[in-house]
Each structure stands twice: as structure tokens, then as C-alpha cells.
Write an enzyme that holds these catalytic residues in place. Structure first.
Site, PDB file in Angstrom:
ATOM      1  N   ASP A 260       0.780  -1.103  -0.049  1.00  0.00           N
ATOM      2  CA  ASP A 260       0.016   0.057   0.135  1.00  0.00           C
ATOM      3  C   ASP A 260       0.927   1.223   0.157  1.00  0.00           C
ATOM      4  OD1 ASP A 260      -2.815   1.083   0.229  1.00  0.00           O
ATOM      5  OD2 ASP A 260      -1.932   2.029   2.288  1.00  0.00           O
TER       6      ASP A 260
ATOM      7  N   GLU B 167       1.812  -0.223  -4.918  1.00  0.00           N
ATOM      8  CA  GLU B 167       0.883   0.570  -5.303  1.00  0.00           C
ATOM      9  C   GLU B 167       1.451   2.049  -5.470  1.00  0.00           C
ATOM     10  OE1 GLU B 167      -3.145   2.912  -3.767  1.00  0.00           O
ATOM     11  OE2 GLU B 167      -1.468   2.544  -2.406  1.00  0.00           O
TER      12      GLU B 167
HETATM   13  O1  TEU Z   1      -4.340   4.154  -1.603  1.00  0.00           O
HETATM   14  C1  TEU Z   1      -3.441   5.341  -1.660  1.00  0.00           C
HETATM   15  C2  TEU Z   1      -3.860   6.581  -2.271  1.00  0.00           C
HETATM   16  O2  TEU Z   1      -5.065   6.648  -2.197  1.00  0.00           O
HETATM   17  C3  TEU Z   1      -2.674   7.502  -2.536  1.00  0.00           C
HETATM   18  O3  TEU Z   1      -1.480   7.055  -2.200  1.00  0.00           O
HETATM   19  C4  TEU Z   1      -2.760   8.251  -3.787  1.00  0.00           C
HETATM   20  O4  TEU Z   1      -1.596   8.988  -3.853  1.00  0.00           O
HETATM   21  C5  TEU Z   1      -4.039   9.081  -4.348  1.00  0.00           C
HETATM   22  O5  TEU Z   1      -5.033   8.921  -3.674  1.00  0.00           O
HETATM   23  C6  TEU Z   1      -4.127   8.908  -5.766  1.00  0.00           C
HETATM   24  O6  TEU Z   1      -4.135   9.954  -6.726  1.00  0.00           O
HETATM   25  C7  TEU Z   1      -4.275   3.314  -0.702  1.00  0.00           C
HETATM   26  C8  TEU Z   1      -5.396   2.310  -0.618  1.00  0.00           C
HETATM   27  O7  TEU Z   1      -5.592   1.736  -1.749  1.00  0.00           O
HETATM   28  C9  TEU Z   1      -6.645   3.129  -0.204  1.00  0.00           C
HETATM   29  O8  TEU Z   1      -7.800   2.541  -0.134  1.00  0.00           O
HETATM   30  C10 TEU Z   1      -6.155   3.545   1.116  1.00  0.00           C
HETATM   31  O9  TEU Z   1      -7.333   4.645   1.527  1.00  0.00           O
HETATM   32  C11 TEU Z   1      -4.910   4.442   1.249  1.00  0.00           C
HETATM   33  O10 TEU Z   1      -3.669   3.811   0.589  1.00  0.00           O
HETATM   34  C12 TEU Z   1      -4.487   4.797   2.736  1.00  0.00           C
HETATM   35  O11 TEU Z   1      -3.995   3.488   3.214  1.00  0.00           O
END
Ligand code: TEU
Length: 521
Positions: free
Chosen positions: A198, A258
């Protein structure tokens, strides 16, 4: 050893919303276990579970209170082990979600840090700072909205890139990487095939914590994203993965990061020999429904991975973004209500996008419900909304609940076979009776049927653009995928047979907003 993930199809399970086995309206491992035959029939190589760890569920479980256990709402560690073993019996591997940037404020380490007070080693596991007056230590903003700092009763502030209930770990403290190494081994020892990491571009912060000229949240390199320490750090994780033998299933263990970026070039540092095995490619779904733009994205993505042993899996949806049907069915601006979405148009385009996704070279991730062509549920009543993005932005952003609605399995009304109980943790819309798994299994033209056939018949061989088309390519000698994103029908090249079509092909002509797989002559 084989790198099975290089061309795998991985199915993302959002545990709360996949299938409920105990009637409480929230998905769980028992429910997922009962649906394993469905996943096997779909033909996926692996499933990735979004977090199922003990958590207050302030951010759907991405607020982890214990990295090495299962939240009782989802089951027990024994239920997890049962699922892994049963999945292996179907040839399906399991990937778990590691959340290393932050934990939950309910995590014992953060509770201990609060109790121990300023200057303590406990606080050094997180990013606590003093600041004069009543202003935060710097101008960083949370990605969910509002300042990235929250003050504690003793006056110190702690950093949280996300919700205030998600304090960021201090990755400069060696105790943090050491703790996560144990977490990795805990799950790898249990036989998982891989990890999804993540916010993989987060973790390390500029130690100076400088103010930035523009604090608007973005994914470009910054004092909190894409720090130079990450590359060497993930090489150590890859070494851990590669140290595991081929015992449970053929092939190495994997990890998929991610990594978000504002530009494809922001991901370049991760595409090196010995890097994290996979880095998500989110640019496909961030590109508009436009042939030239998609072609540009695909070329740039393929170029990015060349010369590295890192794979960039294709993605058109996940639990954080609007479902493709609603994204493509409201092309002008993101829809805020169901009435703004042309579902028929969005469905045609989402089906075409699926044939693109599954014909491109490399691996692909499919998010639960994508294979059913579910639209986003935009009209969730405010009182039922759960996502902290909605709360923190005071409704300015609708948040991500609309793509997290419990899956419709059968029947014609809520809860559509999701649970034996009567209610579900998020409401489902009416009118999904024709979108259930049961209904689509009975319809050879359904989106589910399209996904099943596409996964079973994915092409192999060298990728090359097909001249004379806006968006068409070949794989190997005799396979072609042709898309028509324009306003006029497109005459197809000479072909032996139509392998799969997202719409109806008549007289060798591809209708608008559709795609086809051909066996060429
Ligand atoms: O998501 C990551 C995330 O949302 C951001 O890193 C990203 O930079 C941006 O929103 C996109 O432009 C992950 C998970 O998939 C998400 O569900 C969580 O809410 C988030 O991390 C926090 O753990």
C-alpha cells in the site's frame, strides 16, 4: 524458478464486500471460501485480499491495528489458512495487502507512543514534532483533505498523510523496517504467494519536513512521496521474497507496489533489475476514452518496463476509483449522481476496455464486480457513507463507497444473495437483478461471460501496433485486438475468425465503442 506473475490475472477481493458467510452483512473468509469455485471458473491465477487485519475500519481496514492477525469480523487466522489451502487446490494463489506507510491510531505502538510522551523512543517510531503556537509543524496536507498533522493533548503534533486515525511510521528509525520484515515473513511463512504494498511511493519522508510551495495533494515526487531511499529499501524486500523456496506452489513469491505518479516518468526509478517485482500501472484508467491518448499511454507503459525485470500490471479499476461503467458513461466530468451516468454507453465502453486489458502483454488485475460490469453506486445516502474521504472533505468529494458496494450474487432484490441476513454494511441499489452472478452465468452475452472467455483465451506473443488503425495491435503472428473509440464504424482487417467481441460484428465492421479479438488470416 518461474515468475508466474509476469502474465497472471489477479482478482482483487475487498473483503467487506465480496461475500458474507455468517449473515452479519459484512463479507468474510467463510463467504470467500464458499465462492472459490466461482473464482476458479472465472479462471484467475491469484486473488489479492485488501486488508482483513484487526482494525477500527476507519479507512476500510487500511488502518491496521495488528499486522499479524485477522479481524474477528472477517474470521480467524485458521479461516485464512483454510482459504489459502483451498485456493491452492483450485490452482489459485493468495496475495495479502501490506500497509507500511501508516497504521491505525489503535495500534499498540501508537498508543504506547501517546502514553510515553515527547522525546521517548516510543514516539520515535512515528513522526512527532513540536511546533510554536497553535500551527502545525509544516504546511503538508492529508490526501483525504485537511492538514496532515494532528495535535496531541501534550502539545506535540504527529504526521498522517491520510486520516488522522492513520499515523505515519518513521521509516528513518531502523526499528520500523525491522518490524515490517517480521510482518512480511509472518505472511510468507503462512504460504502466501505475494504481497500488495500500500502507498508504496510513501514510507520515507524528507527529514527536514520542509514546507512546500504547493501543498495540494498530488503524486509527484515531494518531501513525502518517491523518496530516493525507496529503491534500495525494496531491493531488500525482493531479496526476502527470493529467499523463499518453491514449496507451496511453482514459482517465486511476488510483491506488487501501489506506486502512484502524476506522470509515467515518476515511476522510472522502480523499473530496475532487482526492484519490487511489480509496480501497478494506473495510467491506463487515468487516460481518457480517446484512441490517441490510450495509444500513447500503452506505448509509454511498455517502454517503462523494458530492460528491467519489473512488471507493470494493467488495471482499469480498484477499490479507490470510480467503476469503469460510470467513468466511461459520464465522459465530460466525474458523475456525482446515478442520473448523470449513461449506463448503456458506459457498459459498451467498459466491455471494450476489458478486451483491451486482457489482450495487452503482461499481467492484469481485475477488481471484484468489474467482471460483472457493475456501475458505481453514486446515490448512497449521506448517512450510510463510510469513506473518510467523504467525511474529511465534508461531502466535497463523494469518496469511494460507490465502488465498494457488496457484490450481487443472485436474486432480484437486495441483498442479492450477498448475505443470509437482511442488511448489508453498505446499501446496494435496486435494479441490479440483471447484474447478479446468477443472471450473468445464464446469459452468454453477459459481461461476466466476456471476462471468462477473455481470461481463458488471453493471447501470447510479441506485441506490435497494427498500422492503419487508431487503436489496434497484434500479438504474435495471427492475433489482433482492434478497438473503435470513434464515432464511425471501422472496417476490420481480413480475418480468419472472430475470437471474442464486446459488441456485435456485422459484415466485417466494428461498431463504435467496442473491441474485438481476431484470428488473422
Ligand atoms: O491508496 C493510496 C492513495 O489513495 C494515495 O496514495 C494516492 O496517492 C492518491 O489517492 C491517488 O491520487 C491506498 C489504498 O488503496 C486506499 O484504499 C487507502 O485509503 C490509502 O492507501 C491509505 O491507506
Amino acid at each position: 524458478m518461474t515468475q508466474w506473475w509476469r502474465d497472471a490475472v489477479v482478482y482483487q477481493i475487498y473483503p467487506r464486500s465480496f461475500a458474507d458467510g455468517n449473515g452479519d452483512g459484512t463479507g468474510d473468509f467463510a463467504g470467500a471460501l464458499a465462492r472459490l469455485p466461482y473464482l476458479a471458473e472465472l479462471g484467475v491465477d491469484a486473488v489479492w485480499f485488501s486488508p482483513f487485519y484487526p482494525s477500527p475500519l476507519a479507512d476500510g481496514g487500511y488502518d491496521v491495528a495488528d499486522y499479524c492477525d485477522v479481524d474477528p469480523r472477517f474470521g480467524t487466522l485458521a479461516d485464512f489458512d483454510t482459504f489459502v489451502a483451498a485456493a491452492a487446490g483450485h490452482g489459485i494463489r493468495v496475495i495479502v495487502d501490506i500497509v507500511p506507510n501508516h497504521c491505525s491510531s489503535a495500534h499498540p505502538a501508537f498508543q504506547a507512543a501517546l502514553a510515553a510522551g515527547p522525546g521517548s523512543p516510543e514516539r520515535d517510531l512515528f513522526i512527532f514534532r513540536d511546533a510554536p503556537g497553535n500551527t502545525a509543524p509544516n504546511n503538508w496536507q492529508s490526501l483525504f483533505g485537511g492538514p496532515a498533522w494532528t495535535q496531541t493533548p501534550d502539545g506535540q503534533w504527529y504526521l498522517h498523510l491520510f486520516d488522522s486515525s492513520q499515523p505515519d511510521w518513521n521509516w528513518a528509525n531502523p526499528a520500523v523496517p525491522a518490524m515490517f520484515e517480521k510482518v512480511l515473513r509472518f505472511w510468507l511463512d503462512r504460504g502466501v504467494a505475494g504481497l500488495r504494498v500500500d502507498v508504496a511511493h510513501g514510507l520515507f519522508k524528507d527529514p527536514e519536513l520542509p514546507d512546500v510551495p504547493d501543498p495540494t495533494p498530488s503524486d509527484r515526487p515531494s518531501p513525502w512521496f518517491h523518496r530516493p531511499e525507496l529503491v534500495a529499501h525494496y531491493a531488500t524486500w525482493r531479496a526476502i521474497l527470493d529467499s523463499y523456496p518453491e514449496d507451496v506452489f511453482p514459482g517465486r513469491r511476488t510483491a506488487v507496489g501501489e506506486f502512484w505518479g502524476d506522470e509515467i516518468t515518476h515511476l522510472e526509478p522502480y523499473f530496475i533489475p532487482g526492484g519490487m517485482p511489480q509496480a501497478f500501472n494506473f495510467f491506463l484508467f487515468q487516460t481518457a476514452w480517446d484512441a490517441a491518448a490510450l495509444r500513447h499511454t500503452i506505448t509509454a507503459s511498455i517502454t517503462l518496463a523494458e530492460g528491467s525485470d519489473v512488471v507493470a500490471p494493467w488495471v482499469i479499476s480498484n477499490h479507490d476509483v470510480m467503476r469503469p461503467v460510470s467513468r466511461y458513461g459520464a465522459p465530460a466530468a466525474p458523475a456525482r449522481s446515478d442520473a448523470e451516468v449513461d449506463v448503456a454507453l458506459g457498459t459498451r465502453r467498459a466491455r471494450a476496455a476489458a478486451l483491451l486489458l486482457l489482450a495487452l502483454p503482461g499481467s492484469a488485475y481485475v477488481y471484484q464486480g468489474e467482471e460483472l460490469g457493475l456501475p458505481e453506486f453514486l446515490d448512497i445516502p449521506a448517512a450510510d457513507r463510510d469513506d473518510p474521504v467523504y467525511r474529511r472533505s465534508e461531502g466535497a468529494r463523494l469518496g469511494r463507497d460507490g465502488c465498494r458496494v457488496p457484490i450481487p450474487w443472485s436474486g432480484t432484490a437486495q441483498p442479492y444473495g450477498f448475505t443470509e441476513g437482511t442488511s448489508t454494511w453498505l446499501p446496494q441499489p435496486s435494479g441490479w437483478g440483471s447484474l447478479t452472478v446468477e443472471a450473468q452465468l445464464a446469459d452468454p452475452t453477459s459481461t461476466l461471460a466476456l471476462y471468462r472467455q477473455a481470461i481463458a483465451g488471453r493471447p501470447a506473443g510479441e506485441f506490435a501496433w497494427l498500422d492503419g488503425y487508431d487503436l489496434a495491435f497484434t500479438r504474435g503472428e495471427d492475433f489482433a485486438c482492434v478497438l473503435n473509440l470513434g464515432a464511425e464504424p471501422v472496417p476490420l482487417p481480413a480475418y480468419e475468425s472472430v475470437l471474442l467481441a464486446s459488441g456485435t460484428i456485422t459484415d466485417g465492421v466494428l461498431p463504435t465503442d467496442s473491441a474485438v479479438w481476431l484470428r488473422l488470416r
